[in-house]
Design a protein around this motif. Structure first.
Motif, PDB file in Angstrom:
ATOM      1  N   PRO A  55      73.118 -19.854  -0.152  1.00 29.72           N
ATOM      2  CA  PRO A  55      72.721 -18.649  -0.911  1.00 29.72           C
ATOM      3  C   PRO A  55      72.332 -18.996  -2.348  1.00 29.72           C
ATOM      4  CG  PRO A  55      74.979 -18.429  -0.043  1.00 29.72           C
ATOM      5  CD  PRO A  55      74.550 -19.840   0.205  1.00 29.72           C
ATOM      6  N   VAL A  56      71.607 -18.088  -3.016  1.00 34.28           N
ATOM      7  CA  VAL A  56      71.255 -18.265  -4.428  1.00 34.28           C
ATOM      8  C   VAL A  56      72.322 -17.613  -5.295  1.00 34.28           C
ATOM      9  CG1 VAL A  56      68.782 -18.402  -4.061  1.00 34.28           C
ATOM     10  CG2 VAL A  56      69.824 -16.167  -4.380  1.00 34.28           C
ATOM     11  N   PRO A  57      72.466 -17.978  -6.569  1.00 34.80           N
ATOM     12  CA  PRO A  57      71.740 -19.037  -7.258  1.00 34.80           C
ATOM     13  C   PRO A  57      72.084 -20.431  -6.738  1.00 34.80           C
ATOM     14  CG  PRO A  57      73.049 -17.680  -8.807  1.00 34.80           C
ATOM     15  CD  PRO A  57      73.396 -17.239  -7.456  1.00 34.80           C
ATOM     16  N   ARG A  58      71.033 -21.246  -6.624  1.00 34.70           N
ATOM     17  CA  ARG A  58      71.177 -22.601  -6.108  1.00 34.70           C
ATOM     18  C   ARG A  58      71.086 -23.662  -7.203  1.00 34.70           C
ATOM     19  NH1 ARG A  58      67.131 -22.758  -0.829  1.00 34.70           N
ATOM     20  NH2 ARG A  58      68.458 -21.592   0.599  1.00 34.70           N
ATOM     21  N   VAL A  59      70.564 -23.278  -8.353  1.00 36.10           N
ATOM     22  CA  VAL A  59      70.414 -24.259  -9.434  1.00 36.10           C
ATOM     23  C   VAL A  59      70.935 -23.688 -10.746  1.00 36.10           C
ATOM     24  CG1 VAL A  59      68.438 -25.461  -8.427  1.00 36.10           C
ATOM     25  CG2 VAL A  59      68.040 -23.512  -9.927  1.00 36.10           C
ATOM     26  N   ALA A  60      71.414 -24.575 -11.599  1.00 31.68           N
ATOM     27  CA  ALA A  60      71.853 -24.170 -12.939  1.00 31.68           C
ATOM     28  C   ALA A  60      71.650 -25.347 -13.871  1.00 31.68           C
ATOM     29  CB  ALA A  60      73.323 -23.761 -12.926  1.00 31.68           C
ATOM     30  N   GLU A  61      71.291 -25.030 -15.098  1.00 31.54           N
ATOM     31  CA  GLU A  61      71.132 -26.109 -16.064  1.00 31.54           C
ATOM     32  C   GLU A  61      72.482 -26.436 -16.699  1.00 31.54           C
ATOM     33  OE1 GLU A  61      67.525 -26.603 -18.877  1.00 31.54           O
ATOM     34  OE2 GLU A  61      69.058 -25.557 -20.006  1.00 31.54           O
ATOM     35  N   VAL A  62      72.711 -27.712 -16.949  1.00 34.04           N
ATOM     36  CA  VAL A  62      73.887 -28.138 -17.724  1.00 34.04           C
ATOM     37  C   VAL A  62      73.365 -29.056 -18.829  1.00 34.04           C
ATOM     38  CG1 VAL A  62      75.520 -27.916 -15.819  1.00 34.04           C
ATOM     39  CG2 VAL A  62      74.345 -30.097 -16.167  1.00 34.04           C
ATOM     40  N   GLY A 195      79.741 -31.336  -9.455  1.00 37.55           N
ATOM     41  CA  GLY A 195      80.109 -30.675 -10.705  1.00 37.55           C
ATOM     42  C   GLY A 195      80.279 -29.176 -10.518  1.00 37.55           C
ATOM     43  N   MET A 196      80.593 -28.516 -11.609  1.00 34.16           N
ATOM     44  CA  MET A 196      80.807 -27.066 -11.570  1.00 34.16           C
ATOM     45  C   MET A 196      80.445 -26.470 -12.928  1.00 34.16           C
ATOM     46  SD  MET A 196      84.363 -24.986 -10.814  1.00 34.16           S
ATOM     47  CE  MET A 196      84.390 -25.198  -9.038  1.00 34.16           C
ATOM     48  N   LYS A 197      79.884 -25.261 -12.900  1.00 41.35           N
ATOM     49  CA  LYS A 197      79.598 -24.555 -14.144  1.00 41.35           C
ATOM     50  C   LYS A 197      80.025 -23.102 -13.986  1.00 41.35           C
ATOM     51  CE  LYS A 197      75.852 -23.233 -17.290  1.00 41.35           C
ATOM     52  NZ  LYS A 197      74.404 -23.320 -17.582  1.00 41.35           N
ATOM     53  N   ILE A 198      80.704 -22.595 -14.993  1.00 42.12           N
ATOM     54  CA  ILE A 198      81.147 -21.201 -14.960  1.00 42.12           C
ATOM     55  C   ILE A 198      80.471 -20.450 -16.102  1.00 42.12           C
ATOM     56  CG2 ILE A 198      83.142 -19.665 -15.236  1.00 42.12           C
ATOM     57  CD1 ILE A 198      84.831 -21.996 -13.992  1.00 42.12           C
ATOM     58  N   ASP A 199      79.845 -19.333 -15.755  1.00 48.32           N
ATOM     59  CA  ASP A 199      79.224 -18.470 -16.763  1.00 48.32           C
ATOM     60  C   ASP A 199      80.344 -17.664 -17.419  1.00 48.32           C
ATOM     61  OD1 ASP A 199      78.101 -16.249 -18.084  1.00 48.32           O
ATOM     62  OD2 ASP A 199      76.322 -16.301 -16.808  1.00 48.32           O
ATOM     63  N   VAL A 200      80.632 -17.969 -18.676  1.00 50.75           N
ATOM     64  CA  VAL A 200      81.788 -17.328 -19.317  1.00 50.75           C
ATOM     65  C   VAL A 200      81.534 -15.852 -19.640  1.00 50.75           C
ATOM     66  CG1 VAL A 200      82.684 -19.475 -20.275  1.00 50.75           C
ATOM     67  CG2 VAL A 200      81.134 -18.073 -21.664  1.00 50.75           C
ATOM     68  N   HIS A 201      80.272 -15.457 -19.736  1.00 52.16           N
ATOM     69  CA  HIS A 201      79.976 -14.054 -20.037  1.00 52.16           C
ATOM     70  C   HIS A 201      80.148 -13.177 -18.800  1.00 52.16           C
ATOM     71  CE1 HIS A 201      78.726 -15.366 -23.946  1.00 52.16           C
ATOM     72  NE2 HIS A 201      77.930 -16.266 -23.385  1.00 52.16           N
ATOM     73  N   LYS A 202      79.699 -13.711 -17.659  1.00 53.23           N
ATOM     74  CA  LYS A 202      79.847 -12.960 -16.407  1.00 53.23           C
ATOM     75  C   LYS A 202      81.154 -13.305 -15.696  1.00 53.23           C
ATOM     76  CE  LYS A 202      74.859 -12.694 -15.592  1.00 53.23           C
ATOM     77  NZ  LYS A 202      73.763 -13.523 -15.063  1.00 53.23           N
ATOM     78  N   ARG A 203      81.804 -14.386 -16.161  1.00 58.10           N
ATOM     79  CA  ARG A 203      83.029 -14.904 -15.528  1.00 58.10           C
ATOM     80  C   ARG A 203      82.807 -15.161 -14.037  1.00 58.10           C
ATOM     81  NH1 ARG A 203      87.687 -11.570 -18.963  1.00 58.10           N
ATOM     82  NH2 ARG A 203      86.640 -11.908 -20.947  1.00 58.10           N
ATOM     83  N   ARG A 204      81.674 -15.789 -13.770  1.00 54.45           N
ATOM     84  CA  ARG A 204      81.318 -16.143 -12.402  1.00 54.45           C
ATOM     85  C   ARG A 204      80.843 -17.587 -12.348  1.00 54.45           C
ATOM     86  NH1 ARG A 204      78.602 -11.268  -9.283  1.00 54.45           N
ATOM     87  NH2 ARG A 204      79.895  -9.625 -10.142  1.00 54.45           N
ATOM     88  N   PHE A 205      80.846 -18.154 -11.139  1.00 50.25           N
ATOM     89  CA  PHE A 205      80.275 -19.480 -10.959  1.00 50.25           C
ATOM     90  C   PHE A 205      78.767 -19.391 -11.162  1.00 50.25           C
ATOM     91  CE2 PHE A 205      84.154 -19.506  -8.389  1.00 50.25           C
ATOM     92  CZ  PHE A 205      84.792 -20.595  -8.969  1.00 50.25           C
ATOM     93  N   ALA A 206      78.209 -20.409 -11.819  1.00 48.45           N
ATOM     94  CA  ALA A 206      76.769 -20.382 -12.090  1.00 48.45           C
ATOM     95  C   ALA A 206      75.959 -20.562 -10.817  1.00 48.45           C
ATOM     96  CB  ALA A 206      76.408 -21.471 -13.099  1.00 48.45           C
ATOM     97  N   ILE A 207      76.518 -21.246  -9.831  1.00 48.04           N
ATOM     98  CA  ILE A 207      75.818 -21.328  -8.549  1.00 48.04           C
ATOM     99  C   ILE A 207      76.718 -20.802  -7.433  1.00 48.04           C
ATOM    100  CG2 ILE A 207      74.039 -23.063  -8.982  1.00 48.04           C
ATOM    101  CD1 ILE A 207      75.801 -25.180  -8.182  1.00 48.04           C
ATOM    102  N   ALA A 208      76.065 -20.210  -6.425  1.00 49.78           N
ATOM    103  CA  ALA A 208      76.798 -19.480  -5.388  1.00 49.78           C
ATOM    104  C   ALA A 208      77.760 -20.379  -4.614  1.00 49.78           C
ATOM    105  CB  ALA A 208      75.810 -18.806  -4.437  1.00 49.78           C
ATOM    106  N   ASN A 209      77.388 -21.637  -4.467  1.00 52.12           N
ATOM    107  CA  ASN A 209      78.211 -22.585  -3.721  1.00 52.12           C
ATOM    108  C   ASN A 209      79.452 -23.047  -4.517  1.00 52.12           C
ATOM    109  OD1 ASN A 209      78.375 -24.303  -1.290  1.00 52.12           O
ATOM    110  ND2 ASN A 209      78.039 -26.017  -2.705  1.00 52.12           N
TER     111      ASN A 209
END
Lengths: 302, 256
Positions: A55-62, A195-209
């Motif tokens: 599922p999307v989002p599938r990509v995120a910039e770090v 790796g992993m990225k968390i969107d601190v504003h939405k408090r969600r994982f940046a990618i669905a996986n």
């Protein structure tokens, strides 16, 4: 100046290849670069049947790179043989097909189909995708499992096989040795780093996986270190990759012991990156009066 | 034909808080169609990936292309500091764009929500139809409103009720008793879902422009997909690439 390199009996006009999954089957980038000038196009992973991916989002910039969890979306070997191979055959470049699967049988089915196609020079066996739950990575993180699948694939492969190694292991040399002992003709490394990225504003994982594979310039020192370690552990050739964005980056991998290099995430940041890297390697050779590129392989001074 | 080039910033100004309006001198202007987008490449390599930004307006005779974007992160923050005569790395033009010709002679809704409003400007400019333009804003910062008024009747909705109808664009349509034979829309996903539902209930065609995080912008990475009713032409798995098969889809063809 001679830029030719030979890996497992296959001669490439130069060492610059595309990292699987970042270049499709070349079609999308043929508007930006002349595919005839590449050492090889390494295709997006292909399985025995179509895979829908994650599922999307599938990509995120770090910082200095990106995470992806595409999940190996692909149309399956049938469409691939009918569409992608004929497209790539028009060009004067070598074709390396990346093969993925969920079971040993899946891999063998694809490998046998590709055996019918003489235009395919080598097979890259993807046992290191971190984004697919079953199969794939399960074969790439334990030495005995890697040994087993390498041996099985080798039995059925008509072309030389490259085992693509995961960096997400305790000891890369153990994995490199297992692949070599089981009959691998070459290694490619590194696949992405989990790796992993968390969107601190939405408090969600940046990618669905939740987790994704990290690539881009930020991972280059890790990749260079692993290529160097593996090059000292095995005799088979290594295709180095991980954050290459310039010709000098590519030379760094060659000096560490790689026989060829792949440009990956940088294709996204610059659609002409492959050819630019090639030209920058040539400029480096000219500057330091390197007659044959093979002089650089493993030539870092201790 | 897609092309990457170093173009030139002609002008830039902030037209609402954190919303920037930039004209770029580029050869790509000649081929740009409404609903298409360009990729803008940050110079700072820490921000590796290009930013997909929709075409807001084109001036073909002057080789000028306009983007209106919101500062959302480090990349767009960098762009917001560009001044006239600065170089800007762009690639385009990308995506399919809106099928403008299908609207000829029809009564249509052109719907834009928030930072989905900019592509509606060139669309409205080029479309030969009875245009009812529905714009959804958060508050009274109604950027691009006056310019859109040149090309059709504009109805505004604001979430905070400070201007126009309180609520969303469909509330504005209902309040003004508007009807349409066809819809063209761009905006946030909840708005597009509402438009899809509305078009389904009314039995009218709706073209919606989608966005998703992307890496390459040219269809290679398979990062930006949307679930589709029919098999997609690339992978044959009901996952179309928004950058290539889209960003504009018939609402009925996508599962959002």
């Amino acid at each position: 100046m001679n830029t030719q390199v030979t890996i497992a009996g296959v001669t490439f006009q130069n060492p610059v290849m595309t990292a699987s999954g970042t270049f499709g089957s070349g079609m999308e980038y043929s508007e930006f670069v002349d595919l005839n000038r590449l050492g090889a196009v390494v295709t997006k992973g292909v399985a025995n049947v179509p895979w829908p991916g994650n599922p999307v989002p599938r990509v995120a910039e770090v910082y200095g790179g990106m995470l992806n969890a595409i999940g190996l979306q692909n149309p399956g070997i049938q469409v691939f043989m009918e569409r992608d191979i004929p497209f790539l055959k028009q060009f004067h470049t070598k074709i390396i097909v990346n093969v993925c699967g969920k079971t040993v049988e899946d891999y063998i089915e694809v490998v046998e189909r590709l055996g019918e196609e003489d235009a395919v020079s080598m097979l890259e066996i993807n046992v290191s995708c971190p984004n697919v739950k079953e199969g794939a990575i399960a074969f790439g993180q334990k030495a005995d499992a890697l040994y087993h699948i390498t041996q099985e694939v080798k039995k059925h492969a008509k072309q030389p096989i490259i085992m693509k190694l995961s960096p997400n292991v305790t000891d890369i040399t153990e994995m490199a040795r297992a692949a070599e002992a089981a009959g691998a003709d070459a290694l490619s490394m590194i696949n992405t780093i989990t790796g992993m990225k968390i969107d601190v504003h939405k408090r969600r994982f940046a990618i669905a996986n939740k987790t994704g594979g990290m690539s881009g310039p930020a991972i280059k020192p890790v990749a260079v270190r692993m290529v160097y370690q593996a090059a000292h552990a095995v005799k088979i050739p290594i295709i180095g990759m991980g954050g290459i964005s310039t010709g000098e980056d590519a030379v760094e991998f060659l000096l560490a012991g790689a026989s060829a290099v792949s440009v990956g995430a940088m294709n996204f940041a610059d659609p002409c990156a492959t050819i630019r890297v090639l030209e920058e390697i040539e400029a480096y050779m000219k500057r330091y009066q390197i007659e044959h590129i093979t002089e650089l392989i493993g030539a870092v001074q201790e | 034909m897609k092309k990457k080039e170093i173009a030139l910033v002609l002008s830039q100004k902030e037209i609402a808080p954190r919303i920037y309006d930039m004209w770029i001198q580029t050869q790509l202007a000649g081929q740009a169609r409404p609903g298409q987008f360009i990729c803008v490449y940050p110079r700072d390599r820490a921000t590796l990936l290009p930013r997909p930004i929709s075409v807001c307006e084109v001036n073909r005779s002057r080789d000028a292309l306009r983007i209106v974007y919101r500062v959302a992160g480090a990349g767009t923050e960098e762009f917001s500091h560009y001044k006239a005569q600065d170089p800007i790395a762009i690639m385009g033009t990308l995506g399919n764009g809106f099928p403008v010709g299908e609207a000829v002679g029809k009564t249509v809704f052109l719907i834009g929500g928030g930072i989905g409003i900019p592509p509606i400007l060139e669309l409205a400019k080029e479309m030969d139809a009875k245009k009812q333009i529905l714009l959804g804003y958060r508050d009274s910062n109604t950027f691009l409103r006056e310019e859109l008024e040149k090309y059709g009747r504009v109805y505004v909705a604001a979430e905070d009720g400070s201007v126009g109808t309180r609520g969303n664009v469909l509330d504005a349509a209902a309040k003004n008793c508007l009807e349409a034979e066809m819809i063209f829309a761009c905006g946030p996903m909840p708005m597009l879902r509402a438009v899809k539902r509305y078009a389904g209930e009314k039995g009218i065609k709706a073209y919606i422009s989608l966005e998703e995080h992307m890496a390459c912008g040219v269809g290679a990475c398979l990062g930006c997909v949307v679930k589709t009713k029919n098999l997609d032409p690339h992978s044959h798995v009901h996952n179309a690439r928004i950058c290539t098969e889209g960003p504009v889809f018939l609402a009925d063809d996508v599962e959002i």
